[in-house]
Design a protein around this motif. Structure first.
Motif, PDB file in Angstrom:
ATOM      1  N   SER A  78       0.916  -0.993   0.206  1.00  0.00           N
ATOM      2  CA  SER A  78       0.016  -0.119  -0.012  1.00  0.00           C
ATOM      3  C   SER A  78       0.899   1.411  -0.114  1.00  0.00           C
ATOM      4  O   SER A  78       0.199   2.193   0.057  1.00  0.00           O
ATOM      5  CB  SER A  78      -1.078  -0.014   1.237  1.00  0.00           C
ATOM      6  N   LYS A  79       2.159   1.009  -0.055  1.00  0.00           N
ATOM      7  CA  LYS A  79       3.038   2.676   0.006  1.00  0.00           C
ATOM      8  C   LYS A  79       2.841   3.029   1.265  1.00  0.00           C
ATOM      9  O   LYS A  79       3.292   4.193   1.546  1.00  0.00           O
ATOM     10  CB  LYS A  79       2.746   3.328  -1.022  1.00  0.00           C
ATOM     11  N   LYS A  80       2.318   2.286   2.354  1.00  0.00           N
ATOM     12  CA  LYS A  80       2.193   2.755   3.895  1.00  0.00           C
ATOM     13  C   LYS A  80       2.639   1.648   4.765  1.00  0.00           C
ATOM     14  O   LYS A  80       2.242   0.556   4.553  1.00  0.00           O
ATOM     15  CB  LYS A  80       0.717   3.134   3.990  1.00  0.00           C
ATOM     16  N   TRP A  81       3.444   2.133   5.656  1.00  0.00           N
ATOM     17  CA  TRP A  81       4.018   1.249   6.698  1.00  0.00           C
ATOM     18  C   TRP A  81       2.973   0.515   7.595  1.00  0.00           C
ATOM     19  O   TRP A  81       3.381  -0.613   7.918  1.00  0.00           O
ATOM     20  CB  TRP A  81       5.072   1.684   7.528  1.00  0.00           C
ATOM     21  N   PHE A  82       1.868   1.150   8.023  1.00  0.00           N
ATOM     22  CA  PHE A  82       0.980   0.636   9.026  1.00  0.00           C
ATOM     23  C   PHE A  82      -0.481   0.728   8.329  1.00  0.00           C
ATOM     24  O   PHE A  82      -1.479   0.814   9.320  1.00  0.00           O
ATOM     25  CB  PHE A  82       0.982   1.594  10.265  1.00  0.00           C
ATOM     26  N   SER A  83      -0.558   0.425   7.091  1.00  0.00           N
ATOM     27  CA  SER A  83      -2.003   0.451   6.732  1.00  0.00           C
ATOM     28  C   SER A  83      -2.605  -0.819   6.301  1.00  0.00           C
ATOM     29  O   SER A  83      -3.575  -1.334   6.804  1.00  0.00           O
ATOM     30  CB  SER A  83      -1.972   1.042   5.012  1.00  0.00           C
ATOM     31  N   TYR A  84      -1.713  -2.007   5.748  1.00  0.00           N
ATOM     32  CA  TYR A  84      -2.371  -3.315   5.557  1.00  0.00           C
ATOM     33  C   TYR A  84      -2.618  -3.851   6.805  1.00  0.00           C
ATOM     34  O   TYR A  84      -3.120  -4.515   6.871  1.00  0.00           O
ATOM     35  CB  TYR A  84      -1.026  -3.906   4.870  1.00  0.00           C
TER      36      TYR A  84
END
Length: 294
Positions: A78-84
């Motif tokens: 997701s290009k985010k560290w804490f999203s998935y």
């Protein structure tokens, strides 16, 4: 070119390819951070039997095996560290309250299941496997006893951080925060994903005579993740379970009670307490599920 940069690395990858990369992240994290932990203890000239040595090996190693691969995987998706992993969402306060109560009630149930699990004996044809499993279990017990022996308030606090906070945080990021959502999307079936993740969670600890209670605990944590829609709910539950176990061990030590030698049959009214707690846990889990629907 700009579109390629902004597109998540796993956006067009198959589930098998994603699983391959996740395994690669885990192996890479294990290799790098295990080496780093060994380097740290070597530089500090730590005794291999000391608590410092075990703290560093366990904490640094688990950070690399669990937390690093999980956050890397999330970023690739997701290009985010804490999203998935849903770590960017807060846990519903009401459900947190239920989890705190559940953490107390579930302890006798887990203890009973652990005792029953230890009584399992394999057929004579599998005696060598059983001996190996017993040896693994004994090593795990020795490790825990070394870290919790001669506890004072300072050691207890340190153990709560390194044996309750860190494992709960690191392990949940990988299992409930990464593996479970991955299997949920792959299998398109939440219960199957929860059970599969719980099986892996229990098996990877290599403590076969604690497999059943840890497996059921993994299912419990998996459903908390689904109901709370936040990684922090299973993290809190995992922490509470570890912390209460450590505090119970500390209190027993202060009273010169050896918990390893006590069996449920020696505790008055143990099984009625377990039945009562089982009923309360079942009711609270149902109520938590109902509240999560609102």
């Amino acid at each position: 070119m700009i579109i390629n940069i902004l597109t998540p690395f796993f956006s067009n990858k198959s589930f098998c390819t994603q699983l391959f990369w996740l395994l690669l992240f885990v192996i890479g994290g294990m290799t790098i951070f295990s080496s780093l932990s060994i380097l740290i203890v070597e530089l500090c000239n730590a005794d291999s039997n000391s608590k410092f040595y075990l703290y560093v090996i366990q904490t640094v190693g688990s950070f690399g095996i669990y937390f690093v691969p999980a956050t890397l995987f999330s970023y690739c998706v997701s290009k985010k560290w804490f999203s998935y992993n849903a770590a960017d969402k807060t846990a519903p306060p009401q459900l947190v309250g239920y989890v705190l109560i559940l953490s107390l009630l579930i302890l006798p149930v887990i203890a009973c299941l652990g005792y029953l699990n230890e009584q399992i004996s394999l057929p004579e044809s599998m005696q060598k496997i059983e001996i190996w499993m017993r040896e693994m279990e004994e090593k795990a017990k020795i490790l825990t006893l070394t870290l919790t022996a001669n506890s004072n308030i300072l050691i207890l606090f340190l153990n709560l951080v390194l044996m309750a906070v860190c494992p709960a945080l690191f392990e949940e990021f990988l299992f409930r925060g990464t593996i479970q959502p991955f299997f949920t999307k792959w299998f398109a079936n939440k219960p199957v994903a929860i059970i599969t993740t719980a099986f892996i969670f229990s098996a990877i600890h290599l403590q076969f005579y604690g497999f059943i209670p840890r497996f059921l605990l993994g299912i419990y944590l998996g459903y908390l993740f689904v109901w709370g829609k936040s990684l922090w709910l299973p993290i809190i539950a995992h922490f509470m379970h570890n912390a209460l176990s450590l505090i119970l061990d500390y209190v027993a030590q202060q009273r010169s009670i050896d918990l390893e030698t006590i069996t449920p049959n020696q505790i008055k009214e143990f099984y009625p307490i377990v039945l009562f707690c089982t009923f309360c846990v079942s009711f609270l889990l149902y109520y938590t599920w109902k509240k999560s629907k609102i």
